[in-house]
Design a protein around this motif. Structure first.
Motif, PDB file in Angstrom:
ATOM      1  N   LEU A  38       0.823  -1.211   0.000  1.00 33.73           N
ATOM      2  CA  LEU A  38       0.000   0.000   0.000  1.00 33.73           C
ATOM      3  C   LEU A  38       0.851   1.252   0.000  1.00 33.73           C
ATOM      4  O   LEU A  38       0.502   2.269  -0.619  1.00 33.73           O
ATOM      5  CB  LEU A  38      -0.938  -0.009   1.213  1.00 33.73           C
ATOM      6  N   ARG A  39       1.979   1.230   0.670  1.00 39.11           N
ATOM      7  CA  ARG A  39       2.858   2.398   0.707  1.00 39.11           C
ATOM      8  C   ARG A  39       3.423   2.684  -0.681  1.00 39.11           C
ATOM      9  O   ARG A  39       3.507   3.844  -1.102  1.00 39.11           O
ATOM     10  CB  ARG A  39       3.993   2.155   1.702  1.00 39.11           C
ATOM     11  N   GLU A  40       3.798   1.646  -1.413  1.00 39.64           N
ATOM     12  CA  GLU A  40       4.321   1.843  -2.761  1.00 39.64           C
ATOM     13  C   GLU A  40       3.248   2.407  -3.692  1.00 39.64           C
ATOM     14  O   GLU A  40       3.512   3.294  -4.505  1.00 39.64           O
ATOM     15  CB  GLU A  40       4.852   0.518  -3.302  1.00 39.64           C
ATOM     16  N   GLN A  41       2.024   1.885  -3.564  1.00 43.87           N
ATOM     17  CA  GLN A  41       0.943   2.416  -4.381  1.00 43.87           C
ATOM     18  C   GLN A  41       0.671   3.890  -4.075  1.00 43.87           C
ATOM     19  O   GLN A  41       0.440   4.699  -4.981  1.00 43.87           O
ATOM     20  CB  GLN A  41      -0.328   1.587  -4.165  1.00 43.87           C
ATOM     21  N   PHE A  42       0.716   4.230  -2.801  1.00 43.45           N
ATOM     22  CA  PHE A  42       0.488   5.624  -2.411  1.00 43.45           C
ATOM     23  C   PHE A  42       1.584   6.533  -2.972  1.00 43.45           C
ATOM     24  O   PHE A  42       1.302   7.627  -3.487  1.00 43.45           O
ATOM     25  CB  PHE A  42       0.444   5.731  -0.890  1.00 43.45           C
ATOM     26  N   GLU A  43       2.833   6.091  -2.908  1.00 42.68           N
ATOM     27  CA  GLU A  43       3.933   6.904  -3.422  1.00 42.68           C
ATOM     28  C   GLU A  43       3.842   7.070  -4.935  1.00 42.68           C
ATOM     29  O   GLU A  43       4.132   8.139  -5.474  1.00 42.68           O
ATOM     30  CB  GLU A  43       5.259   6.285  -3.016  1.00 42.68           C
ATOM     31  N   GLN A  44       3.422   5.999  -5.644  1.00 46.42           N
ATOM     32  CA  GLN A  44       3.278   6.110  -7.091  1.00 46.42           C
ATOM     33  C   GLN A  44       2.178   7.096  -7.467  1.00 46.42           C
ATOM     34  O   GLN A  44       2.340   7.923  -8.367  1.00 46.42           O
ATOM     35  CB  GLN A  44       2.982   4.728  -7.681  1.00 46.42           C
ATOM     36  N   GLN A  45       1.038   7.037  -6.769  1.00 43.67           N
ATOM     37  CA  GLN A  45      -0.041   7.978  -7.043  1.00 43.67           C
ATOM     38  C   GLN A  45       0.350   9.408  -6.699  1.00 43.67           C
ATOM     39  O   GLN A  45      -0.002  10.348  -7.402  1.00 43.67           O
ATOM     40  CB  GLN A  45      -1.297   7.570  -6.257  1.00 43.67           C
ATOM     41  N   ARG A  46       1.103   9.591  -5.621  1.00 41.91           N
ATOM     42  CA  ARG A  46       1.542  10.932  -5.236  1.00 41.91           C
ATOM     43  C   ARG A  46       2.489  11.502  -6.271  1.00 41.91           C
ATOM     44  O   ARG A  46       2.389  12.675  -6.644  1.00 41.91           O
ATOM     45  CB  ARG A  46       2.226  10.871  -3.871  1.00 41.91           C
ATOM     46  N   ASP A  47       3.423  10.688  -6.772  1.00 44.37           N
ATOM     47  CA  ASP A  47       4.371  11.175  -7.781  1.00 44.37           C
ATOM     48  C   ASP A  47       3.660  11.502  -9.082  1.00 44.37           C
ATOM     49  O   ASP A  47       4.026  12.449  -9.786  1.00 44.37           O
ATOM     50  CB  ASP A  47       5.454  10.122  -8.019  1.00 44.37           C
ATOM     51  N   ALA A  48       2.636  10.716  -9.431  1.00 44.51           N
ATOM     52  CA  ALA A  48       1.919  10.976 -10.680  1.00 44.51           C
ATOM     53  C   ALA A  48       1.091  12.255 -10.586  1.00 44.51           C
ATOM     54  O   ALA A  48       0.840  12.918 -11.591  1.00 44.51           O
ATOM     55  CB  ALA A  48       1.011   9.793 -11.020  1.00 44.51           C
ATOM     56  N   ALA A  49       0.655  12.613  -9.373  1.00 41.76           N
ATOM     57  CA  ALA A  49      -0.173  13.817  -9.204  1.00 41.76           C
ATOM     58  C   ALA A  49       0.636  15.091  -9.128  1.00 41.76           C
ATOM     59  O   ALA A  49       0.092  16.182  -9.258  1.00 41.76           O
ATOM     60  CB  ALA A  49      -1.027  13.684  -7.942  1.00 41.76           C
TER      61      ALA A  49
END
Length: 244
Positions: A38-49
């Motif tokens: 979940l942490r990796e998914q959150f970081e990927q979404q944050r970087d994409a935004a």
């Protein structure tokens, strides 16, 4: 394993994830720990935004419009339309003098009628006495300038194309003398001064200056009227809006 800190007291938390509800050993606050997935998914979404700084500078700015604000482009269009309509009425009056009553009525009601048309087109606009006064003043100036242009063109045509200069000068002399009680009193008491005054009308520059001064005075007086009429109409509409 990365070091975990309590968000309340910033104390060290246990690094082992047992799947049980975890409390801070220092302050007792409950902790929420995300799994690595979940942490990796959150970081990927944050970087994409995240928007790059260069791209943020090129983003178009959307204007923020006040629905209750005054739309001056539309107001100026109505003012220009009023001047054009008055010019047309004056031209028609030259051919059919009895229709001059329409031009006169339009000069009286133009600021009130135009303000009503603007309010009907823009029901959300906040119309006040101040806006009405400004609207009325601009309407008076526009109609006054249109009248001056039409009068000037008609005088030039009558004097140089139709050769009615003598008749125009006689009409001006009659308007300046016969309709003035002061001039009539001067003619009765001081004939010499009266003759000297009449001799001024033989000077073309004097006649032109007299016409220009009289026209400007009419424009100023009419602009004062339209200012007051527009302010009154705006005041009535602002009170009606408050009442609703």
């Amino acid at each position: 394993m990365p070091v975990r800190l309590c968000p309340r007291c910033h104390g060290d938390l246990p690094t082992e994830v047992t799947g049980e509800l975890l409390y801070c050993p220092h302050c007792g606050a409950p902790q929420v720990i995300l799994s690595e997935e979940l942490r990796e998914q959150f970081e990927q979404q944050r970087d994409a935004a995240v928007i790059p700084p260069d791209a943020a500078d090129n983003l178009p700015l959307e204007p923020v419009s006040d629905p209750s604000g005054i739309l001056w482009p539309q107001a100026l269009q109505l003012i220009a339309l009023s001047a054009a309509l008055f010019a047309v009425l004056m031209l028609i009056t030259l051919a059919f003098p009895p229709l001059g009553l329409l031009a006169f009525l339009w000069t009286l009601g133009a600021p009130i009628v135009l303000l009503g048309i603007y309010a009907a087109r823009n029901p959300s606009s906040r119309i006040t006495a101040r806006f009405g006064a400004r609207f009325g003043l601009l309407t008076g100036l526009a109609i006054g300038v249109a009248g001056m242009i039409v009068n000037t063109l008609s005088t030039l045509v009558a004097r140089f194309a139709l050769h009615q200069g003598a008749e125009l000068d006689h009409q001006l002399l009659q308007a300046a003398t016969a309709q003035s009680p002061i001039i009539q009193q001067l003619a009765a008491q001081q004939p010499a001064d009266y003759k000297a005054y009449i001799a001024l009308f033989n000077i073309p520059e004097y006649r032109a200056g007299l016409l220009l001064a009289g026209t400007l005075m009419l424009v100023v007086l009419y602009s004062v009227y339209t200012l007051l009429a527009g302010a009154f109409a705006g005041l009535l509409r602002s009170r009606a809006r408050i009442a609703r």
